[in-house]
Design a protein around this motif. Structure first.
Motif, PDB file in Angstrom:
ATOM      1  N   GLU A 204       0.816  -1.211   0.000  1.00 40.28           N
ATOM      2  CA  GLU A 204       0.000   0.000   0.000  1.00 40.28           C
ATOM      3  C   GLU A 204       0.855   1.270   0.000  1.00 40.28           C
ATOM      4  OE1 GLU A 204      -3.065   0.030   2.953  1.00 40.28           O
ATOM      5  OE2 GLU A 204      -3.763  -1.964   2.396  1.00 40.28           O
ATOM      6  N   LEU A 205       2.127   1.148   0.343  1.00 37.97           N
ATOM      7  CA  LEU A 205       3.035   2.297   0.353  1.00 37.97           C
ATOM      8  C   LEU A 205       3.717   2.521  -0.998  1.00 37.97           C
ATOM      9  CD1 LEU A 205       4.737   1.771   3.834  1.00 37.97           C
ATOM     10  CD2 LEU A 205       2.873   3.340   3.259  1.00 37.97           C
ATOM     11  N   ASP A 206       3.555   1.596  -1.947  1.00 41.58           N
ATOM     12  CA  ASP A 206       4.181   1.733  -3.265  1.00 41.58           C
ATOM     13  C   ASP A 206       3.737   3.038  -3.922  1.00 41.58           C
ATOM     14  OD1 ASP A 206       5.004  -0.806  -2.672  1.00 41.58           O
ATOM     15  OD2 ASP A 206       4.039  -1.764  -4.389  1.00 41.58           O
ATOM     16  N   ARG A 207       4.635   3.619  -4.704  1.00 44.56           N
ATOM     17  CA  ARG A 207       4.280   4.828  -5.442  1.00 44.56           C
ATOM     18  C   ARG A 207       5.110   4.937  -6.707  1.00 44.56           C
ATOM     19  NH1 ARG A 207       5.127   9.153  -0.928  1.00 44.56           N
ATOM     20  NH2 ARG A 207       4.370   7.468   0.336  1.00 44.56           N
ATOM     21  N   GLU A 208       4.542   5.636  -7.670  1.00 50.67           N
ATOM     22  CA  GLU A 208       5.208   5.839  -8.955  1.00 50.67           C
ATOM     23  C   GLU A 208       5.323   7.332  -9.222  1.00 50.67           C
ATOM     24  OE1 GLU A 208       5.097   4.082 -13.478  1.00 50.67           O
ATOM     25  OE2 GLU A 208       3.394   3.746 -12.169  1.00 50.67           O
ATOM     26  N   ILE A 209       6.488   7.744  -9.703  1.00 44.78           N
ATOM     27  CA  ILE A 209       6.777   9.140  -9.986  1.00 44.78           C
ATOM     28  C   ILE A 209       7.246   9.235 -11.434  1.00 44.78           C
ATOM     29  CG2 ILE A 209       8.310  11.063  -9.403  1.00 44.78           C
ATOM     30  CD1 ILE A 209       8.500   9.816  -6.570  1.00 44.78           C
ATOM     31  N   SER A 210       6.762  10.236 -12.128  1.00 41.99           N
ATOM     32  CA  SER A 210       7.215  10.451 -13.509  1.00 41.99           C
ATOM     33  C   SER A 210       8.659  10.914 -13.511  1.00 41.99           C
ATOM     34  CB  SER A 210       6.348  11.498 -14.204  1.00 41.99           C
ATOM     35  OG  SER A 210       5.043  11.017 -14.365  1.00 41.99           O
ATOM     36  N   LEU A 211       9.410  10.430 -14.470  1.00 40.83           N
ATOM     37  CA  LEU A 211      10.794  10.857 -14.643  1.00 40.83           C
ATOM     38  C   LEU A 211      10.781  12.286 -15.169  1.00 40.83           C
ATOM     39  CD1 LEU A 211      13.675   9.711 -14.417  1.00 40.83           C
ATOM     40  CD2 LEU A 211      13.519   9.123 -16.822  1.00 40.83           C
ATOM     41  N   ALA A 212      11.456  13.181 -14.454  1.00 39.81           N
ATOM     42  CA  ALA A 212      11.514  14.592 -14.844  1.00 39.81           C
ATOM     43  C   ALA A 212      12.931  15.090 -14.565  1.00 39.81           C
ATOM     44  CB  ALA A 212      10.487  15.407 -14.070  1.00 39.81           C
ATOM     45  N   LEU A 213      13.837  14.768 -15.461  1.00 39.41           N
ATOM     46  CA  LEU A 213      15.244  15.115 -15.265  1.00 39.41           C
ATOM     47  C   LEU A 213      15.477  16.610 -15.434  1.00 39.41           C
ATOM     48  CD1 LEU A 213      16.903  12.227 -17.279  1.00 39.41           C
ATOM     49  CD2 LEU A 213      16.525  12.355 -14.811  1.00 39.41           C
ATOM     50  N   LYS A 214      16.361  17.124 -14.600  1.00 40.19           N
ATOM     51  CA  LYS A 214      16.796  18.516 -14.701  1.00 40.19           C
ATOM     52  C   LYS A 214      18.313  18.482 -14.678  1.00 40.19           C
ATOM     53  CE  LYS A 214      14.640  22.047 -12.754  1.00 40.19           C
ATOM     54  NZ  LYS A 214      14.131  22.929 -11.682  1.00 40.19           N
ATOM     55  N   ASN A 215      18.944  18.904 -15.766  1.00 41.25           N
ATOM     56  CA  ASN A 215      20.396  18.837 -15.913  1.00 41.25           C
ATOM     57  C   ASN A 215      20.913  17.410 -15.738  1.00 41.25           C
ATOM     58  OD1 ASN A 215      20.652  21.645 -16.330  1.00 41.25           O
ATOM     59  ND2 ASN A 215      20.563  21.993 -14.135  1.00 41.25           N
ATOM     60  N   GLY A 216      20.159  16.426 -16.221  1.00 40.61           N
ATOM     61  CA  GLY A 216      20.591  15.039 -16.206  1.00 40.61           C
ATOM     62  C   GLY A 216      20.360  14.287 -14.910  1.00 40.61           C
ATOM     63  N   SER A 217      19.696  14.910 -13.921  1.00 47.84           N
ATOM     64  CA  SER A 217      19.422  14.208 -12.669  1.00 47.84           C
ATOM     65  C   SER A 217      18.053  14.624 -12.137  1.00 47.84           C
ATOM     66  CB  SER A 217      20.507  14.480 -11.631  1.00 47.84           C
ATOM     67  OG  SER A 217      20.489  15.832 -11.247  1.00 47.84           O
ATOM     68  N   GLN A 218      17.626  13.922 -11.122  1.00 45.87           N
ATOM     69  CA  GLN A 218      16.338  14.212 -10.506  1.00 45.87           C
ATOM     70  C   GLN A 218      16.450  13.982  -9.005  1.00 45.87           C
ATOM     71  OE1 GLN A 218      12.985  12.390 -12.402  1.00 45.87           O
ATOM     72  NE2 GLN A 218      11.617  12.757 -10.681  1.00 45.87           N
TER      73      GLN A 218
END
Length: 76
Positions: free
Chosen positions: A21-35
């Protein structure tokens, strides 16, 4: 984690083996090659992280395991 190819799109999935129930998904949104991801709201402990991204029509995946403290920033 440096990506082998510039990402056009993707996601980061946090899997908590002890409580799905704690699982989560986040969209990849790189800024200067990292996030940076604010994990302050995450439960501390073991997490499996699965990254998936697409670059130039090719799908890439990266899996790792991390142990989080809830007030730290995690850079992937």
């Amino acid at each position: 984690v440096p990506l082998p190819a510039p990402a056009a799109s993707g996601s980061i999935y946090f899997y908590r083996p002890s409580d799905a129930e704690l699982d989560r998904e986040i969209s990849l949104a790189l800024k200067n090659g990292s996030q940076s991801i604010d994990v302050g709201a995450f439960e501390s402990g073991l997490w499996k992280v699965r990254m998936r991204w697409i670059a130039k029509g090719v799908e890439y995946r990266y899996n790792t395991t991390v142990v989080l403290a809830p007030t730290k920033l995690l850079s992937l």
